[in-house]
Design an enzyme around this catalytic site. Structure first.
Site, PDB file in Angstrom:
ATOM      1  N   CYS A  17       0.806  -1.216   0.000  1.00 51.66           N
ATOM      2  CA  CYS A  17       0.000   0.000   0.000  1.00 51.66           C
ATOM      3  C   CYS A  17       0.839   1.265   0.000  1.00 51.66           C
ATOM      4  O   CYS A  17       0.303   2.354  -0.164  1.00 51.66           O
ATOM      5  CB  CYS A  17      -0.970  -0.006   1.177  1.00 51.66           C
ATOM      6  N   GLU A 134       0.744  -2.243   6.299  1.00 54.48           N
ATOM      7  CA  GLU A 134       0.050  -3.044   5.296  1.00 54.48           C
ATOM      8  C   GLU A 134      -1.387  -3.216   5.749  1.00 54.48           C
ATOM      9  O   GLU A 134      -1.683  -3.142   6.959  1.00 54.48           O
ATOM     10  CB  GLU A 134       0.758  -4.401   5.113  1.00 54.48           C
TER      11      GLU A 134
END
Length: 264
Positions: A17, A134
């Protein structure tokens, strides 16, 4: 804002991400990793608990003063999001705002991908992080709300993550801009419950081999399992979902007093 702000694309592949934390000043980092601080930013960079793509970050490289001299470690500031040398500038003459942000490079393909293979030959770096974030999808609703986790070393030591760097000039007569990308690999089983990919964390015994500018990327290090022996993970607040949020509360364990109300 979405919990995963970086769109998947060539060289990005939706690997992570794209957020991490760095609180160590470059000068202190230089002492920790026995490097020269070439950032000129000692004491000028406040802690950043929510580093996002296109941010300037500190990276460790190994370079020669003279061809005959041994390569020595240096810390330099680089834009997170690699720009291959052929990248055309945006309308304002700076990095292009559109197109994929090459913040991640897959370990399996860095030596063959056109975007990365040149850097993999002689421009490799280590990217220091306090830890990275994450997001885990809801098993019953993969497209719904995601839960953020923070991966870090409980002993407070930084993670040193394998990366690549490049020199980009918007025009032939322009000054150089250093840019970099994080190398990712298959997540170890302990962390795969959150995400199937993770940064390639290297142990100190491998730093010099990885940084050596005189040899291509060591294939065995690209294929190795990340060094997670001293690492842990914990659920954290969804405050990290918004880039504007930045403070130690982002890495604190999730709990009733550490969650936003009515924001996400």
């Amino acid at each position: 804002p979405p919990s995963c702000p970086v769109a998947a694309g060539p060289g990005n592949d939706g690997d992570m991400c794209g957020r991490f934390a760095v609180t160590t000043d470059p000068a202190r980092l230089a002492l920790q990793v026995h490097a020269l601080d070439e950032t000129g930013a000692a004491g000028l960079r406040p802690p950043n608990y929510n580093v996002a793509p296109t941010t300037d970050i500190a990276a460790v490289v190994a370079r020669h003063d003279e061809p005959e001299d041994p390569a020595t470690r240096r810390i330099r500031l680089m834009r997170w999001g690699l720009l291959p040398p052929w990248t055309k500038p945006g309308p304002d003459g700076g990095p292009p705002a559109k197109g994929p942000q090459l913040i991640n490079a897959r370990a399996e393909t860095v030596t063959t991908s056109p975007a990365y293979r040149s850097a993999a030959q002689h421009r490799r770096c280590l990217i220091p992080m306090d830890g990275y974030y994450e997001w885990r999808p809801d098993a019953d609703n993969p497209r719904g709300r995601k839960t953020p986790f923070y991966f870090f070393r409980p002993d407070g030591q930084p993670l040193l993550v394998a990366g690549l760097w490049s020199v980009w000039r918007p025009h032939a007569d322009s000054g150089p801009r250093l840019t970099c990308t994080v190398i990712t690999t298959d997540a170890v089983p302990q962390f795969a419950q959150v995400h199937d990919r993770m940064p390639l964390v290297l142990g100190e015994a491998d730093w010099d081999r990885w940084l050596d500018p005189d040899v291509p990327a060591p294939a065995d290090l690209l294929a190795t399992r990340p060094d997670i022996g001293a690492m842990a993970m914990r659920e954290v607040s969804t405050l990290v979902n918004a880039v504007a949020n930045n403070g130690p509360e982002l890495i604190a364990p999730a709990g009733p007093g550490n969650q936003p109300v009515g924001l996400f």
